[in-house]
Design a protein around this motif. Structure first.
Motif, mmCIF file in Angstrom:
data_model
loop_
_atom_site.group_PDB
_atom_site.id
_atom_site.type_symbol
_atom_site.label_atom_id
_atom_site.label_comp_id
_atom_site.label_asym_id
_atom_site.label_seq_id
_atom_site.Cartn_x
_atom_site.Cartn_y
_atom_site.Cartn_z
ATOM 1 N N LYS A 115 19.167 21.635 62.337
ATOM 2 C CA LYS A 115 20.046 22.640 61.864
ATOM 3 C C LYS A 115 21.241 21.714 61.987
ATOM 4 O O LYS A 115 21.201 20.587 63.202
ATOM 5 N N THR A 116 22.123 22.219 61.568
ATOM 6 C CA THR A 116 23.547 21.489 61.392
ATOM 7 C C THR A 116 24.893 22.294 62.265
ATOM 8 O O THR A 116 23.674 23.746 62.060
ATOM 9 N N VAL A 117 25.250 21.514 63.258
ATOM 10 C CA VAL A 117 25.581 22.750 64.499
ATOM 11 C C VAL A 117 26.738 22.014 63.833
ATOM 12 O O VAL A 117 28.106 20.813 63.989
ATOM 13 N N LYS A 118 27.725 23.510 63.609
ATOM 14 C CA LYS A 118 29.218 23.077 64.067
ATOM 15 C C LYS A 118 30.023 23.483 65.005
ATOM 16 O O LYS A 118 29.816 24.996 65.617
ATOM 17 N N TRP A 119 31.224 23.540 65.578
ATOM 18 C CA TRP A 119 31.389 24.232 66.644
ATOM 19 C C TRP A 119 33.238 24.061 66.099
ATOM 20 O O TRP A 119 34.054 23.554 65.737
ATOM 21 N N ILE A 120 33.725 25.878 66.899
ATOM 22 C CA ILE A 120 34.833 26.581 65.790
ATOM 23 C C ILE A 120 35.519 26.331 67.160
ATOM 24 O O ILE A 120 35.615 26.512 67.989
ATOM 25 N N ILE A 121 36.887 25.379 66.947
ATOM 26 C CA ILE A 121 37.747 24.917 67.775
ATOM 27 C C ILE A 121 38.216 26.056 67.886
ATOM 28 O O ILE A 121 39.987 26.309 68.735
ATOM 29 N N GLU A 122 39.250 26.413 67.173
ATOM 30 C CA GLU A 122 39.975 28.014 66.681
ATOM 31 C C GLU A 122 41.667 26.995 66.597
ATOM 32 O O GLU A 122 42.148 27.495 68.243
ATOM 33 N N ALA A 123 41.483 25.996 65.643
ATOM 34 C CA ALA A 123 43.113 25.466 65.926
ATOM 35 C C ALA A 123 44.106 26.116 66.106
ATOM 36 O O ALA A 123 45.162 25.936 66.579
ATOM 37 N N ALA A 124 44.209 27.701 65.628
ATOM 38 C CA ALA A 124 46.318 28.330 65.959
ATOM 39 C C ALA A 124 46.004 28.879 66.553
ATOM 40 O O ALA A 124 46.943 29.129 67.268
ATOM 41 N N ALA A 125 44.613 28.893 67.953
ATOM 42 C CA ALA A 125 45.118 29.334 69.474
ATOM 43 C C ALA A 125 45.110 28.568 70.035
ATOM 44 O O ALA A 125 45.823 28.375 71.533
ATOM 45 N N LEU A 126 45.080 26.832 69.926
ATOM 46 C CA LEU A 126 45.540 25.823 70.488
ATOM 47 C C LEU A 126 46.973 24.947 70.071
ATOM 48 O O LEU A 126 47.012 25.227 69.363
ATOM 49 N N ASN A 127 47.266 24.794 70.826
ATOM 50 C CA ASN A 127 48.505 23.382 71.017
ATOM 51 C C ASN A 127 48.206 22.073 70.356
ATOM 52 O O ASN A 127 46.892 22.398 70.729
ATOM 53 N N GLU A 128 49.289 21.468 69.636
ATOM 54 C CA GLU A 128 48.286 20.128 69.343
ATOM 55 C C GLU A 128 47.858 18.958 71.055
ATOM 56 O O GLU A 128 47.279 18.883 70.169
ATOM 57 N N LYS A 129 48.219 19.219 72.260
ATOM 58 C CA LYS A 129 47.301 18.285 73.193
ATOM 59 C C LYS A 129 45.957 19.437 73.228
ATOM 60 O O LYS A 129 45.212 18.383 73.212
ATOM 61 N N GLU A 130 45.892 20.325 72.964
ATOM 62 C CA GLU A 130 44.805 20.879 73.593
ATOM 63 C C GLU A 130 43.824 20.480 71.866
ATOM 64 O O GLU A 130 42.508 20.712 72.468
ATOM 65 N N ILE A 131 44.354 20.495 70.622
ATOM 66 C CA ILE A 131 43.478 20.043 69.328
ATOM 67 C C ILE A 131 43.088 18.993 69.291
ATOM 68 O O ILE A 131 41.648 18.904 69.706
ATOM 69 N N ILE A 132 43.790 17.950 69.479
ATOM 70 C CA ILE A 132 43.506 16.775 70.194
ATOM 71 C C ILE A 132 42.299 16.211 71.107
ATOM 72 O O ILE A 132 40.455 16.256 71.773
ATOM 73 N N GLN A 133 42.161 16.920 72.787
ATOM 74 C CA GLN A 133 41.438 17.107 74.144
ATOM 75 C C GLN A 133 40.066 17.397 73.340
ATOM 76 O O GLN A 133 39.409 17.144 74.326
ATOM 77 N N LEU A 134 40.171 18.970 72.448
ATOM 78 C CA LEU A 134 38.978 20.202 72.566
ATOM 79 C C LEU A 134 38.016 18.849 70.801
ATOM 80 O O LEU A 134 36.752 18.412 72.166
ATOM 81 N N SER A 135 39.084 18.454 70.482
ATOM 82 C CA SER A 135 38.131 17.692 69.344
ATOM 83 C C SER A 135 37.410 16.024 70.406
ATOM 84 O O SER A 135 36.208 16.204 69.417
ATOM 85 N N ALA A 136 37.915 15.561 70.632
ATOM 86 C CA ALA A 136 37.963 14.046 71.809
ATOM 87 C C ALA A 136 36.414 14.859 72.930
ATOM 88 O O ALA A 136 35.567 14.366 72.745
ATOM 89 N N LEU A 137 36.687 16.360 73.142
ATOM 90 C CA LEU A 137 35.292 15.704 74.187
ATOM 91 C C LEU A 137 34.029 16.658 73.455
ATOM 92 O O LEU A 137 33.209 15.807 74.588
ATOM 93 N N ILE A 138 34.518 17.725 72.492
ATOM 94 C CA ILE A 138 32.681 18.209 71.934
ATOM 95 C C ILE A 138 32.649 16.102 71.351
ATOM 96 O O ILE A 138 31.122 16.055 71.120
ATOM 97 N N LYS A 139 33.288 15.546 70.578
ATOM 98 C CA LYS A 139 32.991 14.119 69.926
ATOM 99 C C LYS A 139 32.783 13.283 71.501
ATOM 100 O O LYS A 139 30.869 12.896 71.080
ATOM 101 N N ASN A 140 32.991 12.579 72.482
ATOM 102 C CA ASN A 140 32.455 12.317 73.520
ATOM 103 C C ASN A 140 31.307 12.860 74.068
ATOM 104 O O ASN A 140 30.267 12.064 74.237
ATOM 105 N N ILE A 141 30.844 14.504 74.358
ATOM 106 C CA ILE A 141 29.585 14.924 74.609
ATOM 107 C C ILE A 141 28.542 14.308 73.407
ATOM 108 O O ILE A 141 27.431 13.839 74.141
ATOM 109 N N VAL A 142 28.849 14.271 72.169
ATOM 110 C CA VAL A 142 27.382 14.515 71.237
ATOM 111 C C VAL A 142 27.266 12.704 71.524
ATOM 112 O O VAL A 142 26.228 12.202 71.114
ATOM 113 N N VAL A 143 28.580 12.081 70.822
ATOM 114 C CA VAL A 143 28.664 10.733 71.428
ATOM 115 C C VAL A 143 27.668 9.783 72.593
ATOM 116 O O VAL A 143 26.826 9.420 72.133
#
Length: 247
Positions: free
Chosen positions: A131-159
């Motif tokens: 299956k294709t998996v998508k992770w919804i981070i709810e960007a409107a609930a995050l500040n810029e630093k949190e958007i960057i950090q959560l996107s990177a965290l997901i990337k790092n776990i997958v890689v």
């Protein structure tokens, strides 16, 4: 460019949210599925209880339309066991894409290990079942630093835990479209948030969801690099019309 192959046509309202009876809401769902089949969109994104219905309709029409559903929607704060249960039920019903709502409140509260486990285990289940998996981070609930950090965290776990050929099957997705942003601020994808996601989720693909309301906005998102766009106005966007829908 065939913009329709970027569009995930979306209908995620419950009957009560739509102000309809359950029967009336199912009629709307059937209409949206039929439209997605006829228009040749990439995918129809619906609630879990309609996955079987969608698969039956698609099979009957011999369509290539994919079926996606949301997991732990819209707040994402359920226990991991609940997420896994919902995902397994959707998989059993033949779903193609699993869009998990990340527990973004836990992330904001610094519960990083909880988030890591959630992303790792749920992604393993999705990929193990092709299956294709998508992770919804709810960007409107995050500040810029949190958007960057959560996107990177997901990337790092997958890689760190999956094969390179799996990367294209794990998306970082901007929004549910249902978050209540304060002071009239956007509750979905914005150009700044999408750029931050693209820069920090790469090589994972990004899905822009919520707030894309015109053909021009959709094209701009695609040119930035998004691979999917979630919208409840897919037909209007594909036809070059503007829409006032919120997700």
């Amino acid at each position: 460019m065939n913009i329709k192959q970027y569009l995930d046509s979306t209908y995620l309202k419950t009957a009560s949210q739509a102000g309809l009876s359950e029967t009336e809401n199912e009629v709307v769902v059937k209409k949206v599925i039929t439209e997605a089949i006829n228009e040749g969109f990439k995918l129809i994104m619906i609630r879990p209880e309609y996955v079987t219905l969608a698969k039956e309709m698609i099979l009957k029409e011999n369509s290539n339309l994919l079926v996606g559903t949301v997991i732990d929607f819209p707040e994402g704060k359920s226990d991991l066991k609940i997420k896994i249960k919902e995902a397994n039920e959707a998989i059993a019903n033949g779903v193609d894409d699993l869009d998990f709502v990340c527990n973004y409140e836990a992330f904001k509260n610094g519960e990083t290990e909880l988030i890591k486990q959630e992303i790792l285990i749920a992604t393993q289940i999705g990929l193990a079942n092709n299956k294709t998996v998508k992770w919804i981070i709810e960007a409107a609930a995050l500040n810029e630093k949190e958007i960057i950090q959560l996107s990177a965290l997901i990337k790092n776990i997958v890689v760190s835990n999956f094969k390179e050929e799996d990367y294209t099957s794990v998306f970082v997705k901007s929004s549910t479209g249902f978050y209540k942003a304060q002071n009239g601020l956007p509750n979905g994808a914005t150009i700044p948030s999408i750029i931050m996601m693209l820069e920090n989720a790469s090589p994972l693909p990004v899905k822009a969801s919520g707030g894309v309301k015109s053909y021009e906005e959709a094209i701009e998102m695609i040119r930035l690099g998004v691979k999917r766009i979630g919208t409840s106005s897919a037909k209007a966007i594909a036809n070059g019309e503007n829409t006032t829908n919120q997700y």
